[in-house]
Design a protein around this motif. Structure first.
Motif, PDB file in Angstrom:
ATOM      1  N   GLU A 125       8.657 -60.217  78.434  1.00 12.41           N
ATOM      2  CA  GLU A 125       8.351 -59.511  79.668  1.00 12.41           C
ATOM      3  C   GLU A 125       7.016 -58.794  79.504  1.00 12.41           C
ATOM      4  N   ILE A 126       6.153 -58.925  80.510  1.00 12.32           N
ATOM      5  CA  ILE A 126       4.812 -58.345  80.411  1.00 12.32           C
ATOM      6  C   ILE A 126       4.311 -57.942  81.794  1.00 12.32           C
ATOM      7  N   ALA A 127       3.552 -56.846  81.842  1.00 17.49           N
ATOM      8  CA  ALA A 127       2.972 -56.386  83.106  1.00 17.49           C
ATOM      9  C   ALA A 127       1.879 -57.351  83.556  1.00 17.49           C
ATOM     10  N   VAL A 177       8.185 -63.342  81.817  1.00 17.33           N
ATOM     11  CA  VAL A 177       8.530 -62.621  83.032  1.00 17.33           C
ATOM     12  C   VAL A 177       7.403 -61.637  83.325  1.00 17.33           C
ATOM     13  N   LEU A 178       6.826 -61.748  84.520  1.00 18.06           N
ATOM     14  CA  LEU A 178       5.739 -60.865  84.921  1.00 18.06           C
ATOM     15  C   LEU A 178       6.300 -59.713  85.740  1.00 18.06           C
ATOM     16  N   LYS A 233       9.165 -53.818  87.825  1.00 20.86           N
ATOM     17  CA  LYS A 233      10.027 -54.753  88.550  1.00 20.86           C
ATOM     18  C   LYS A 233       9.530 -56.180  88.357  1.00 20.86           C
ATOM     19  N   THR A 234      10.452 -57.108  88.197  1.00 24.75           N
ATOM     20  CA  THR A 234      10.096 -58.513  88.039  1.00 24.75           C
ATOM     21  C   THR A 234       9.504 -59.041  89.338  1.00 24.75           C
TER      22      THR A 234
END
Length: 97
Positions: free
Chosen positions: A2-4, A27-28, A33-34
């Motif tokens: 998961e990464i911004a 997951v961006l 929030k996804t």
């Protein structure tokens, strides 16, 4: 992983390589929030087929006493649950004869 989104922009090529060659899903997120994901081309094709209603779930393997065994693709996935309305049940309801 998961990464911004803001950080993903800076390392986009690396993220694509991790998905393509490492089999990872990315997951961006934005403000925690996804918002999107980066997936392999195979996963994207599967998603497109699911959305188009062209995917039939099939049982690929079953577990027997001696371990997994191959089952032909033509065997449909069995139903694992049965709806039982509230209230008393008639004798034998939901049981196979």
């Amino acid at each position: 992983m998961e990464i911004a989104v803001t950080k993903a922009r800076k390392i986009f090529a690396e993220l694509v390589n991790r998905v393509v060659y490492g089999g990872e899903e990315v997951v961006l997120t934005r403000h925690g929030k996804t918002v999107a994901g980066i997936v392999s081309a195979d996963d994207l094709e599967l998603l497109r087929r699911v959305r188009a209603g062209r995917v039939e779930l099939r049982l690929a393997e079953t577990i027997a006493d001696d371990g997994p065994r191959h089952v032909p693709d033509s065997v449909p996935l069995p139903i694992a649950a049965q709806y039982r309305p509230p209230g008393p049940q008639p004798p034998g309801f939901g049981r196979r004869p």
